[in-house]
Design an enzyme around this catalytic site. Sequence first.
Site, short mmCIF file in Angstrom:
data_model
loop_
_atom_site.label_atom_id
_atom_site.label_comp_id
_atom_site.label_asym_id
_atom_site.label_seq_id
_atom_site.Cartn_x
_atom_site.Cartn_y
_atom_site.Cartn_z
N THR A 130 0.83 -1.21 0.00
CA THR A 130 0.00 0.00 0.00
C THR A 130 0.87 1.26 0.00
O THR A 130 2.00 1.25 0.49
CB THR A 130 -0.89 0.00 1.26
OG1 THR A 130 -1.48 1.29 1.42
CG2 THR A 130 -0.09 -0.28 2.53
N ASP A 131 0.30 2.36 -0.50
CA ASP A 131 1.01 3.65 -0.43
C ASP A 131 1.03 4.20 1.00
O ASP A 131 1.76 5.15 1.29
CB ASP A 131 0.37 4.67 -1.39
CG ASP A 131 -1.09 5.00 -1.06
OD1 ASP A 131 -1.68 4.32 -0.18
OD2 ASP A 131 -1.64 5.92 -1.68
N GLU A 132 0.24 3.58 1.91
CA GLU A 132 0.15 4.13 3.27
C GLU A 132 1.47 3.99 4.03
O GLU A 132 1.69 4.66 5.03
CB GLU A 132 -1.02 3.49 4.02
CG GLU A 132 -2.32 3.68 3.26
CD GLU A 132 -3.59 3.34 4.02
OE1 GLU A 132 -3.59 3.37 5.26
OE2 GLU A 132 -4.61 3.07 3.34
N TYR A 155 -1.95 -0.48 10.87
CA TYR A 155 -2.04 -1.15 9.56
C TYR A 155 -0.83 -0.82 8.70
O TYR A 155 -0.14 -1.72 8.20
CB TYR A 155 -3.34 -0.73 8.84
CG TYR A 155 -3.34 -1.07 7.36
CD1 TYR A 155 -3.30 -2.41 6.92
CD2 TYR A 155 -3.36 -0.07 6.38
CE1 TYR A 155 -3.28 -2.72 5.56
CE2 TYR A 155 -3.35 -0.38 5.03
CZ TYR A 155 -3.31 -1.70 4.62
OH TYR A 155 -3.30 -2.01 3.28
N LYS A 159 2.27 -3.17 7.25
CA LYS A 159 2.60 -3.34 5.81
C LYS A 159 4.03 -2.87 5.54
O LYS A 159 4.74 -3.47 4.73
CB LYS A 159 1.60 -2.57 4.94
CG LYS A 159 0.18 -3.11 4.95
CD LYS A 159 0.03 -4.52 4.40
CE LYS A 159 0.23 -4.60 2.91
NZ LYS A 159 -0.14 -5.95 2.38
N HIS A 289 -5.14 10.26 11.81
CA HIS A 289 -5.68 10.24 10.43
C HIS A 289 -4.69 10.88 9.44
O HIS A 289 -4.35 12.05 9.58
CB HIS A 289 -7.00 11.01 10.44
CG HIS A 289 -7.88 10.76 9.27
ND1 HIS A 289 -9.19 11.16 9.24
CD2 HIS A 289 -7.66 10.16 8.08
CE1 HIS A 289 -9.74 10.81 8.09
NE2 HIS A 289 -8.82 10.21 7.36
P1 NAD Z 1 -9.41 -7.57 1.93
O1 NAD Z 1 -9.46 -7.31 3.39
O2 NAD Z 1 -10.62 -7.37 1.10
O3 NAD Z 1 -8.95 -9.08 1.68
C1 NAD Z 1 -7.94 -9.70 2.40
C2 NAD Z 1 -8.05 -11.21 2.18
O4 NAD Z 1 -7.01 -11.85 2.92
C3 NAD Z 1 -9.37 -11.80 2.65
O5 NAD Z 1 -9.89 -12.67 1.67
C4 NAD Z 1 -9.00 -12.57 3.92
O6 NAD Z 1 -9.83 -13.69 4.15
C5 NAD Z 1 -7.58 -12.96 3.60
N1 NAD Z 1 -6.78 -13.20 4.82
C6 NAD Z 1 -6.69 -12.39 5.92
N2 NAD Z 1 -5.89 -12.95 6.83
C7 NAD Z 1 -5.43 -14.12 6.29
C8 NAD Z 1 -4.56 -15.14 6.74
N3 NAD Z 1 -3.99 -15.07 7.95
N4 NAD Z 1 -4.31 -16.20 5.93
C9 NAD Z 1 -4.89 -16.28 4.70
N5 NAD Z 1 -5.75 -15.35 4.24
C10 NAD Z 1 -6.01 -14.28 5.02
O7 NAD Z 1 -8.17 -6.73 1.39
P2 NAD Z 1 -7.95 -6.02 -0.01
O8 NAD Z 1 -8.50 -4.66 0.06
O9 NAD Z 1 -8.37 -6.94 -1.09
O10 NAD Z 1 -6.36 -5.90 0.01
C11 NAD Z 1 -5.54 -6.96 -0.50
C12 NAD Z 1 -4.09 -6.57 -0.34
O11 NAD Z 1 -3.84 -5.36 -1.07
C13 NAD Z 1 -3.68 -6.31 1.10
O12 NAD Z 1 -2.38 -6.82 1.28
C14 NAD Z 1 -3.67 -4.79 1.21
O13 NAD Z 1 -2.74 -4.35 2.17
C15 NAD Z 1 -3.27 -4.39 -0.20
N6 NAD Z 1 -3.78 -3.08 -0.63
C16 NAD Z 1 -5.10 -2.76 -0.51
C17 NAD Z 1 -5.55 -1.53 -0.97
C18 NAD Z 1 -7.00 -1.14 -0.88
O14 NAD Z 1 -7.34 0.02 -1.16
N7 NAD Z 1 -7.91 -2.03 -0.52
C19 NAD Z 1 -4.66 -0.62 -1.55
C20 NAD Z 1 -3.30 -0.99 -1.66
C21 NAD Z 1 -2.88 -2.24 -1.22
P1 TYD Z 2 -10.89 3.92 4.12
O1 TYD Z 2 -11.80 3.50 3.02
O2 TYD Z 2 -11.03 3.29 5.46
O3 TYD Z 2 -9.40 3.74 3.55
P2 TYD Z 2 -7.98 4.25 4.18
O4 TYD Z 2 -8.17 4.61 5.58
O5 TYD Z 2 -7.14 3.04 4.01
O6 TYD Z 2 -7.56 5.40 3.29
O7 TYD Z 2 -11.03 5.49 4.31
C1 TYD Z 2 -10.86 6.38 3.23
C2 TYD Z 2 -10.97 7.80 3.78
O8 TYD Z 2 -12.31 8.01 4.25
C3 TYD Z 2 -10.07 8.05 4.98
O9 TYD Z 2 -9.63 9.41 4.93
C4 TYD Z 2 -10.99 7.86 6.17
C5 TYD Z 2 -12.32 8.35 5.64
N1 TYD Z 2 -13.53 7.71 6.20
C6 TYD Z 2 -14.58 8.49 6.68
O10 TYD Z 2 -14.52 9.74 6.66
N2 TYD Z 2 -15.69 7.86 7.16
C7 TYD Z 2 -15.79 6.49 7.21
O11 TYD Z 2 -16.83 5.97 7.70
C8 TYD Z 2 -14.70 5.70 6.71
C9 TYD Z 2 -14.77 4.20 6.74
C10 TYD Z 2 -13.59 6.36 6.21
#
Ligand code: NAD
Ligand code: TYD
Length: 348
Positions: A130-132, A155, A159, A289
């Site tokens: 993630t970019d975070e 989180y 990562k 935040h």
């Molecule tokens: P998600 O929470 O939707 O899915 C995570 C998956 O991992 C789920 O299917 C869960 O069952 C599985 N999982 C969790 N713990 C596990 C374990 N111990 N063993 C096996 N499986 C397990 O997440 P996502 O949004 O699809 O993100 C996927 C990846 O991409 C993550 O590594 C996240 O850090 C990264 N990522 C997400 C975003 C985003 O915006 N969602 C952006 C950048 C990177």
């Molecule tokens: P989120 O989807 O949780 O992603 P991330 O925290 O990984 O960026 O949140 C996106 C943005 O929205 C973040 O600035 C937090 C804000 N947010 C709210 O304002 N209200 C909400 O109920 C949630 C879930 C997030």
Amino acid sequence: MKTILITGGAGFIGSHLVRLFVNKYPEYKIINLDALTYAGNLENLTDVADAPNYTFVKGDICDRQLIADLFAQYRFDGVIHLAAESHVDRSIEDPDSFLHTNVYGTLNLLAQAKKSWTDTSGKLFYHVSTDEVYGSLGDTGYFTEETAYDPRSPYSASKASSDHLVRAFFHTYGLPVVISNCSNNYGPNQFPEKLIPLVINNIKNKKSLPIYGDGKYTRDWLYVIDHAQAIDTVFHKGKNGETYNIGGNNEWKNIDLVTKMCNIMDKMSGNAPGTNRQLITFVKDRPGHDKRYAIDASKIKRELGWEPSVLPDSGLEMTIRWYLDNITWLENVTSGSYLEYYEKHYAR
Ligand code: NAD
Ligand code: TYD
């Protein structure tokens, strides 16, 4: 012919990636390992469940014996590692599970890859991150691959740790690795705890739309299928040991994004303009935040030829339409009944 382990393939991004690989590469064998936590859902993958080049394994990436057995059984050529705890708010409540899965789970996979891949030619360990990890930006500037790590939530700290471990295995043991750091994803199948699906679900249920703090926090949103295509590109064309930033060139302040979604959904359901906006409620801010995330994605464009293809407005409309057309999915993930689904279809 390649055999690829995709971890977390039943989650939001993972399920789009599994679908892309199973359909695009019929000659590959795709093994999807997922623990099916609350965020994992096999309903995301019904269309590929019976594909001959696809196997689902329910299990935990932290389980040493299981990971050793899977490497022995399938002799993976590549690992694309997405399994993680992924929600910042949950990490604030319960950092433990984030450290366990995201750090120890990644270490476990790396250690087994190192052990099994005595000959590393044709092998690759790809960590989807993630970019975070880069922390928080002010009003200007972008994260590049050179930006120093500065994670600020449990989180992002977990990562960042896993990214560091991946690089440590590259430098110390010569494990072939790539990492990508992507901005916020949105699209179908995202669990409705993240902002965009939460807003859709709450508007549908006429519940308030919580905006943390002043709502001026900014995120760079990327449509999930664009991310899956970027992962495909990095997996096949990325250079050993490199990092690629992936982003949408699509920055929104939270309040502007939510207002736009309210307006789209008013139009879709024939409401008087402004109806949904009345649901917007400013609530207590998230601790720590991060103010703004924004990605400079010029390296992946220049070196690998990837750029986002989905326009912001159409991505948002497609996403809202998908949730409204898939109310059962939404109800199932919020009621837990997908577990019964799992038992019925996959219990062996
Ligand atoms: P998600 O929470 O939707 O899915 C995570 C998956 O991992 C789920 O299917 C869960 O069952 C599985 N999982 C969790 N713990 C596990 C374990 N111990 N063993 C096996 N499986 C397990 O997440 P996502 O949004 O699809 O993100 C996927 C990846 O991409 C993550 O590594 C996240 O850090 C990264 N990522 C997400 C975003 C985003 O915006 N969602 C952006 C950048 C990177
Ligand atoms: P989120 O989807 O949780 O992603 P991330 O925290 O990984 O960026 O949140 C996106 C943005 O929205 C973040 O600035 C937090 C804000 N947010 C709210 O304002 N209200 C909400 O109920 C949630 C879930 C997030």
